[in-house]
Scaffold this active site. Structure first.
Site, PDB file in Angstrom:
ATOM      1  N   ASN A   1     -10.117  -0.039   0.408  1.00 29.12           N
ATOM      2  CA  ASN A   1      -8.654   0.056   0.372  1.00 29.12           C
ATOM      3  C   ASN A   1      -8.162  -0.563  -0.946  1.00 29.12           C
ATOM      4  O   ASN A   1      -8.240  -1.774  -1.127  1.00 29.12           O
ATOM      5  CB  ASN A   1      -8.084  -0.688   1.574  1.00 29.12           C
TER       6      ASN A   1
ATOM      7  N   HIS B   1      -2.976   7.290   2.715  1.00 33.74           N
ATOM      8  CA  HIS B   1      -3.450   6.003   2.193  1.00 33.74           C
ATOM      9  C   HIS B   1      -4.876   5.767   2.692  1.00 33.74           C
ATOM     10  O   HIS B   1      -5.190   5.997   3.863  1.00 33.74           O
ATOM     11  CB  HIS B   1      -2.519   4.893   2.683  1.00 33.74           C
TER      12      HIS B   1
ATOM     13  N   CYS C   1       0.817  -1.228   0.000  1.00 32.30           N
ATOM     14  CA  CYS C   1       0.000   0.000   0.000  1.00 32.30           C
ATOM     15  C   CYS C   1       0.847   1.272   0.000  1.00 32.30           C
ATOM     16  O   CYS C   1       0.327   2.362  -0.234  1.00 32.30           O
ATOM     17  CB  CYS C   1      -0.960   0.002   1.178  1.00 32.30           C
TER      18      CYS C   1
HETATM   19  O1  UT7 Z   1      -3.196  -0.958   4.088  1.00 31.31           O
HETATM   20  C1  UT7 Z   1      -3.303  -1.349   5.432  1.00 31.31           C
HETATM   21  C2  UT7 Z   1      -4.511  -2.258   5.495  1.00 31.31           C
HETATM   22  N1  UT7 Z   1      -5.014  -2.578   6.759  1.00 31.31           N
HETATM   23  C3  UT7 Z   1      -5.696  -1.769   7.593  1.00 31.31           C
HETATM   24  O2  UT7 Z   1      -5.822  -0.592   7.419  1.00 31.31           O
HETATM   25  C4  UT7 Z   1      -6.339  -2.412   8.747  1.00 31.31           C
HETATM   26  C5  UT7 Z   1      -6.172  -1.698  10.032  1.00 31.31           C
HETATM   27  N2  UT7 Z   1      -7.026  -2.308  11.030  1.00 31.31           N
HETATM   28  C6  UT7 Z   1      -8.347  -2.075  11.075  1.00 31.31           C
HETATM   29  O3  UT7 Z   1      -8.853  -1.270  10.301  1.00 31.31           O
HETATM   30  C7  UT7 Z   1      -9.169  -2.770  12.110  1.00 31.31           C
HETATM   31  O4  UT7 Z   1      -8.322  -3.504  12.967  1.00 31.31           O
HETATM   32  C8  UT7 Z   1     -10.227  -3.717  11.480  1.00 31.31           C
HETATM   33  C9  UT7 Z   1     -11.299  -2.880  10.794  1.00 31.31           C
HETATM   34  C10 UT7 Z   1      -9.591  -4.649  10.466  1.00 31.31           C
HETATM   35  C11 UT7 Z   1     -10.891  -4.569  12.540  1.00 31.31           C
HETATM   36  O5  UT7 Z   1     -11.439  -3.738  13.558  1.00 31.31           O
HETATM   37  P1  UT7 Z   1     -11.209  -4.119  15.088  1.00 31.31           P
HETATM   38  O6  UT7 Z   1     -11.902  -3.096  15.874  1.00 31.31           O
HETATM   39  O7  UT7 Z   1      -9.723  -4.273  15.278  1.00 31.31           O
HETATM   40  O8  UT7 Z   1     -11.996  -5.493  15.204  1.00 31.31           O
HETATM   41  P2  UT7 Z   1     -11.490  -6.952  15.620  1.00 31.31           P
HETATM   42  O9  UT7 Z   1     -10.648  -7.535  14.536  1.00 31.31           O
HETATM   43  O10 UT7 Z   1     -10.918  -6.898  16.991  1.00 31.31           O
HETATM   44  O11 UT7 Z   1     -12.842  -7.721  15.678  1.00 31.31           O
HETATM   45  C12 UT7 Z   1     -13.880  -7.321  16.576  1.00 31.31           C
HETATM   46  C13 UT7 Z   1     -15.085  -8.219  16.343  1.00 31.31           C
HETATM   47  C14 UT7 Z   1     -14.751  -9.707  16.350  1.00 31.31           C
HETATM   48  O12 UT7 Z   1     -15.839 -10.373  16.974  1.00 31.31           O
HETATM   49  P3  UT7 Z   1     -15.731 -10.888  18.475  1.00 31.31           P
HETATM   50  O13 UT7 Z   1     -14.560 -11.839  18.480  1.00 31.31           O
HETATM   51  O14 UT7 Z   1     -15.481  -9.655  19.305  1.00 31.31           O
HETATM   52  O15 UT7 Z   1     -17.048 -11.538  18.695  1.00 31.31           O
HETATM   53  C15 UT7 Z   1     -14.711 -10.066  14.897  1.00 31.31           C
HETATM   54  O16 UT7 Z   1     -15.007 -11.421  14.653  1.00 31.31           O
HETATM   55  O17 UT7 Z   1     -15.652  -7.939  15.053  1.00 31.31           O
HETATM   56  C16 UT7 Z   1     -15.797  -9.184  14.337  1.00 31.31           C
HETATM   57  N3  UT7 Z   1     -15.659  -8.926  12.909  1.00 31.31           N
HETATM   58  C17 UT7 Z   1     -16.687  -8.642  12.105  1.00 31.31           C
HETATM   59  N4  UT7 Z   1     -17.997  -8.522  12.312  1.00 31.31           N
HETATM   60  C18 UT7 Z   1     -18.772  -8.212  11.264  1.00 31.31           C
HETATM   61  C19 UT7 Z   1     -14.506  -8.905  12.197  1.00 31.31           C
HETATM   62  N5  UT7 Z   1     -14.783  -8.613  10.907  1.00 31.31           N
HETATM   63  C20 UT7 Z   1     -16.129  -8.436  10.835  1.00 31.31           C
HETATM   64  C21 UT7 Z   1     -17.003  -8.113   9.783  1.00 31.31           C
HETATM   65  N6  UT7 Z   1     -18.299  -7.998  10.036  1.00 31.31           N
HETATM   66  N7  UT7 Z   1     -16.552  -7.885   8.518  1.00 31.31           N
END
Ligand code: UT7
Length: 319
Positions: free
Chosen positions: A276, A246, A113
């Site tokens: 993204n 980005h 990225c």
């Molecule tokens: O170019 C660089 C690319 N990458 C990025 O920019 C990513 C940077 N990171 C992020 O943007 C965030 O970490 C995410 C958006 C990817 C995830 O957000 P988070 O607040 O860190 O969520 P998490 O991974 O801790 O997940 C929280 C909950 C989980 O459920 P439980 O275990 O708390 O029950 C996940 O299973 O959200 C759940 N979850 C979803 N729910 C609905 C994860 N993905 C999804 C989804 N829809 N798509």
């Protein structure tokens, strides 16, 4: 001698795919979760068989049209991509052939990225050295090809697209400063750890990510590198007219703007409509803001990227 931006172009394939569309395709997700966590409402996904060089070609032609030059005038073509058409030849050589240019140096840059900001910095150095006069720099991706559609934590975040710029050697200001960095020790927090070997895919061919680790790393380095390019150019981050970070996540974009003291109204945002698009995200956003008239000649624009590797890069330019 400056590398001056004389054209921008971009291309998004097909029609927007909304969060509800993804849920309707059987992904265990919902519009509210995706918008709250990422700010993404929709993204574009290339049809099967469409390649990065096809998307990049259209973006390139649009940038050349704006620049008012032909492909044969180019002596350098750099494509930033992590989803090349082939292992080789490079996507840059494929686009060169489609454009009808022969003889320009053409190669790909793989910094995920941050790829476009790396490619821009490389092109700027070629031009400033006096060795090259006109460069085409493209970010083109079909990230949908490397997504695991069963992994809801990653597949909802990305989209496909391409953006391009044309740079020309000029005594009028253009790119004022650039910077690029990497920390390979962080390679495991965002990767596609697979390879082709003996005709088989070995390892894992899908994008894997530790979202929270990436989030923290991204906010820190995007703020640091913005400070760095401003310091080299002798200005304060608050003095930039436009910040184009980005486009990965609205929360990363907002946290970066806040850390840098750049008002929200000066931050270009496309992540809500593009998702993204990796190396394509910055030139896509740049082209949108140039074409809708927000970015005007003489204004200071700071572009910056961060991605797998980990890599990060930035450029401060006077448009
Ligand atoms: O170019 C660089 C690319 N990458 C990025 O920019 C990513 C940077 N990171 C992020 O943007 C965030 O970490 C995410 C958006 C990817 C995830 O957000 P988070 O607040 O860190 O969520 P998490 O991974 O801790 O997940 C929280 C909950 C989980 O459920 P439980 O275990 O708390 O029950 C996940 O299973 O959200 C759940 N979850 C979803 N729910 C609905 C994860 N993905 C999804 C989804 N829809 N798509």
């Amino acid at each position: 001698m400056y590398a001056r931006l004389i054209g921008t172009g971009s291309y998004l394939p097909g029609t927007p795919v909304t969060n509800d569309d993804l849920a309707a395709r059987g992904i265990d997700t919902n519009d509210e979760w995706i918008i709250t966590r990422t700010g993404i409402r929709s993204r574009y996904l290339a049809s099967p068989g469409t390649t990065s060089s096809e998307l990049g070609l259209i973006a390139a032609q649009r940038a050349l049209d704006m620049a008012g030059i032909g492909a044969t005038d180019l002596d350098l073509i750099i494509v930033a991509t992590s989803t090349p058409d082939f292992i080789f030849p490079s996507t840059a050589c494929l686009i060169q052939a489609k454009l009808g240019n022969k003889g320009a140096a053409a190669f790909d840059v793989q910094a995920v990225c941050a790829g476009f900001t790396y490619a821009l910095g490389i092109a700027e150095k070629f031009i400033r050295s006096g060795s090259h006069k006109r460069a085409l720099v493209i970010g083109a991706e079909v990230f949908s090809r490397i997504l695991d559609w069963k992994d809801r934590g990653t597949c909802v975040l990305f989209g496909d697209g391409a953006g391009a710029v044309v740079l020309e050697a000029s005594d009028k200001p253009g790119i004022m400063s650039t910077a690029m960095h990497a920390d390979g020790s962080q390679n495991s927090i965002l990767n596609v750890p697979g390879q082709i070997c003996g005709g088989q895919v070995t390892g894992d061919p899908f994008l894997r990510m530790d979202g929270q680790a990436v989030f923290k790393f991204a906010v820190r380095v995007l703020a640091d590198i913005a400070e760095e390019v401003c310091q080299i150019a002798g200005i304060q981050t608050g003095d930039v007219d436009w910040l184009i970070p980005h486009q990965a996540n609205i929360r990363i974009i907002e946290a970066t703007g806040k850390k840098l003291g750049v008002d929200r109204s000066k931050v270009i945002v496309t992540v809500d409509r593009h998702g993204n698009t990796s190396a394509a995200s910055v030139p896509l956003a740049l082209d949108e803001a140039v074409r809708d008239g927000r970015i005007q000649r003489g204004q200071k624009v700071l572009v910056e990227g961060v991605g797998g590797g980990f890599t990060w890069g930035a450029a401060l330019l006077e448009f």
